[in-house]
Write an enzyme that holds these catalytic residues in place. Structure first.
Site, PDB file in Angstrom:
ATOM      1  N   CYS A 167       0.834  -1.192   0.000  1.00 51.81           N
ATOM      2  CA  CYS A 167       0.000   0.000   0.000  1.00 51.81           C
ATOM      3  C   CYS A 167       0.873   1.248   0.000  1.00 51.81           C
ATOM      4  CB  CYS A 167      -0.882  -0.021   1.254  1.00 51.81           C
ATOM      5  SG  CYS A 167      -1.664   1.541   1.654  1.00 51.81           S
ATOM      6  N   CYS A 212      -6.274  -0.242   8.384  1.00 53.25           N
ATOM      7  CA  CYS A 212      -5.470   0.976   8.196  1.00 53.25           C
ATOM      8  C   CYS A 212      -5.226   1.552   9.588  1.00 53.25           C
ATOM      9  CB  CYS A 212      -6.181   1.972   7.297  1.00 53.25           C
ATOM     10  SG  CYS A 212      -5.214   3.482   6.996  1.00 53.25           S
ATOM     11  N   GLN A 255      -8.023  19.679   9.398  1.00 52.85           N
ATOM     12  CA  GLN A 255      -6.704  19.155   9.702  1.00 52.85           C
ATOM     13  C   GLN A 255      -6.812  17.645   9.894  1.00 52.85           C
ATOM     14  OE1 GLN A 255      -4.025  20.871   9.412  1.00 52.85           O
ATOM     15  NE2 GLN A 255      -4.925  22.922   9.308  1.00 52.85           N
ATOM     16  N   ASP A 298      -2.904  29.797   6.151  1.00 49.66           N
ATOM     17  CA  ASP A 298      -2.748  28.343   6.061  1.00 49.66           C
ATOM     18  C   ASP A 298      -3.166  27.912   4.658  1.00 49.66           C
ATOM     19  OD1 ASP A 298      -2.509  25.653   6.469  1.00 49.66           O
ATOM     20  OD2 ASP A 298      -4.194  25.464   7.855  1.00 49.66           O
ATOM     21  N   GLU A 332     -11.443  33.354   2.205  1.00 50.89           N
ATOM     22  CA  GLU A 332     -11.413  31.987   1.701  1.00 50.89           C
ATOM     23  C   GLU A 332     -12.068  31.958   0.329  1.00 50.89           C
ATOM     24  OE1 GLU A 332     -11.428  28.153   0.851  1.00 50.89           O
ATOM     25  OE2 GLU A 332     -10.408  28.809   2.692  1.00 50.89           O
ATOM     26  N   CYS A 369       1.698  22.784   5.129  1.00 49.72           N
ATOM     27  CA  CYS A 369       1.967  21.347   5.048  1.00 49.72           C
ATOM     28  C   CYS A 369       3.069  21.064   4.030  1.00 49.72           C
ATOM     29  CB  CYS A 369       0.699  20.583   4.670  1.00 49.72           C
ATOM     30  SG  CYS A 369       0.007  21.047   3.069  1.00 49.72           S
ATOM     31  N   CYS A 410       1.533   4.557   3.442  1.00 49.30           N
ATOM     32  CA  CYS A 410       2.597   4.776   4.423  1.00 49.30           C
ATOM     33  C   CYS A 410       3.956   4.458   3.807  1.00 49.30           C
ATOM     34  CB  CYS A 410       2.394   3.894   5.655  1.00 49.30           C
ATOM     35  SG  CYS A 410       0.954   4.328   6.664  1.00 49.30           S
ATOM     36  N   PHE A 441      -6.999  32.054   3.882  1.00 46.40           N
ATOM     37  CA  PHE A 441      -7.220  30.639   3.568  1.00 46.40           C
ATOM     38  C   PHE A 441      -7.888  29.978   4.777  1.00 46.40           C
ATOM     39  CE2 PHE A 441      -3.272  32.130   1.601  1.00 46.40           C
ATOM     40  CZ  PHE A 441      -3.482  31.884   0.253  1.00 46.40           C
TER      41      PHE A 441
END
Length: 411
Positions: A69, A146, A247, A342, A294, A368, A72, A274
């Site tokens: 998979c 998972c 998040q 963000d 936004e 991120c 990860c 954002f």
């Protein structure tokens, strides 16, 4: 393809082990620094055949699908190696931009906390398969577990697959964005196909019978909603629209909100850029007037509706705007003492240029993507801001993604 023996020199930003040979670097997934391996190599990629000399940092993965998979990349690392690698992702991105601010790494997110996942459903000769794609491949790996995902999602994978089976009528895949909210699951399906009335009625019946899926949308059309779904930002209850951004981890969200709120607490007026559905808007509105900006009208409606029915908040205003194309300009920013942004992974370059020219005193930059964050921080420091702190938060467990919060203030 050639079979060779290699020694892993270091780990890359995607978690691959990197070895060197006469042709240059070879990227070998699921290996660790110092390991001696046998691998099939083609061009610059290799697949492990055997670990000939294992690293003491190697541990047994917690998921039976790991290695196949693509969800990860790093379950084979022990905690110390994993945390160091995550920190290195942020350090390397910032150092390349000549940013040498110390970084605090917070790695206390746990398995079973990922509340938002995107699975793919494929119709095959054996039926509908639901899972993740193999890394760098279109091959779907059907999953039965998972460990990183919310328990509510995992416990109902069979039911989710039953729903997907009704909606995957053709050979083209469907993508299911599944979010675990306070009182149930929200599923937003996107597909290149259409469904008929018989499929709509069948899937409504399946959802109602299963009870855990409270809302199901197909290509932005809500097919069934048995109960209004809620989440909370601080102590404020909101009703997010279908498929809305949250998040990935509630624990990480609370950490970020705490860092941002403390930094901006003295700002009388704050611009939340954002803003999404109000992750930072509502906690900040406890002490400051907040202007949420936004591109999503549905997200802003969520903020407006929640603000109208809540007590104990300062004024919240909203504005629909594509900040990548039409940022808040310097003259517009003069009304704010503090700003939080963000943005998506592409970052906030256009907006950062206006902030650099503004009189804003304090900024909280959330990202991120350490690479685009480094670019945006360079713009801001070039405009007179000083980086006060940088915190990396691991809310994307076992993946190559990491959340970063940088706090800045005028010199």
């Amino acid at each position: 393809m050639t079979t060779v023996e290699l020694t892993i020199d270091h780990l890359g930003v995607r978690g691959d082990g990197i070895a060197q040979n006469d042709q240059g670097p070879i990227y070998i997934p699921f290996t660790l620094k110092g390991e001696h391996v046998s691998a099939n190599v083609s061009n610059s990629r290799g697949d492990v055949l055997q670990i000939l000399d294992a690293s003491p940092s190697r541990v047994t993965p917690i998921c039976k699908h790991f290695g196949e998979c693509g969800g990860c990349a790093t379950q084979h690392m022990n905690a110390e190696t994993y945390s160091d690698w995550k920190l290195s992702i942020v350090k390397d991105a910032l150092q390349k931009a000549d940013i040498d601010t110390p970084i605090e790494m917070i790695s206390d997110c746990q398995v079973g906390e990922r509340r938002r996942v995107t699975l793919t459903a494929n119709k095959t000769n054996k039926g509908t398969e639901l899972g993740y794609h193999k890394a760098a491949s279109n091959h779907l790996i059907a999953i039965e577990e998972c460990p990183v995902a919310s328990r509510r999602i995992v416990d109902h994978l069979s039911h989710i697959n039953d729903v997907a089976r009704i909606l995957t009528l053709h050979s083209k895949p469907a993508h299911l964005t599944i979010t675990s909210l306070d009182n149930g699951l929200d599923i937003a399906v996107s597909a290149e196909t259409r469904i008929g009335e018989s499929e709509i009625q069948a899937v409504i019946k399946k959802v109602v019978a299963g009870r855990v899926i409270k809302r199901l949308a197909f290509n932005d059309q809500t097919l069934v909603e048995t109960e209004a779904l809620t989440t909370s930002f601080g102590d404020i209850t909101v009703y997010p629209p279908s498929g809305s951004f949250l998040q990935a981890s509630k624990r990480a969200e609370l950490l970020m909100v705490d860092i941002v709120s403390k930094h901006l607490k003295s700002s009388k007026k704050v611009a939340d850029l954002f803003s999404g559905c109000g992750t930072f808007t509502f906690p900040l509105a406890k002490k400051s007037q907040v202007h949420a900006v936004e591109m999503s009208g549905a997200a802003l409606n969520t903020i407006d509706n929640a603000f109208r029915i809540q007590q104990g908040l300062k004024q919240i205003t909203t504005e629909r705007r594509d900040l990548a194309r039409r940022p808040l300009m310097r003259d517009e920013l003069k009304h704010f003492q503090g700003v939080v942004f963000d943005p998506p992974r592409a970052g906030a370059e256009t907006q950062a240029k206006q902030l650099a020219r503004s009189v804003v005193k304090k900024i909280a930059a959330v990202s991120c993507n350490p690479i685009t964050l480094a670019r945006d921080l360079t713009i801001l420091t070039g405009g007179g801001f000083k980086i006060k702190s940088i915190t990396a938060i691991d809310q994307f467990l076992f993946s190559a993604h990491v959340e970063v919060v940088a706090l800045l203030e005028r010199k």
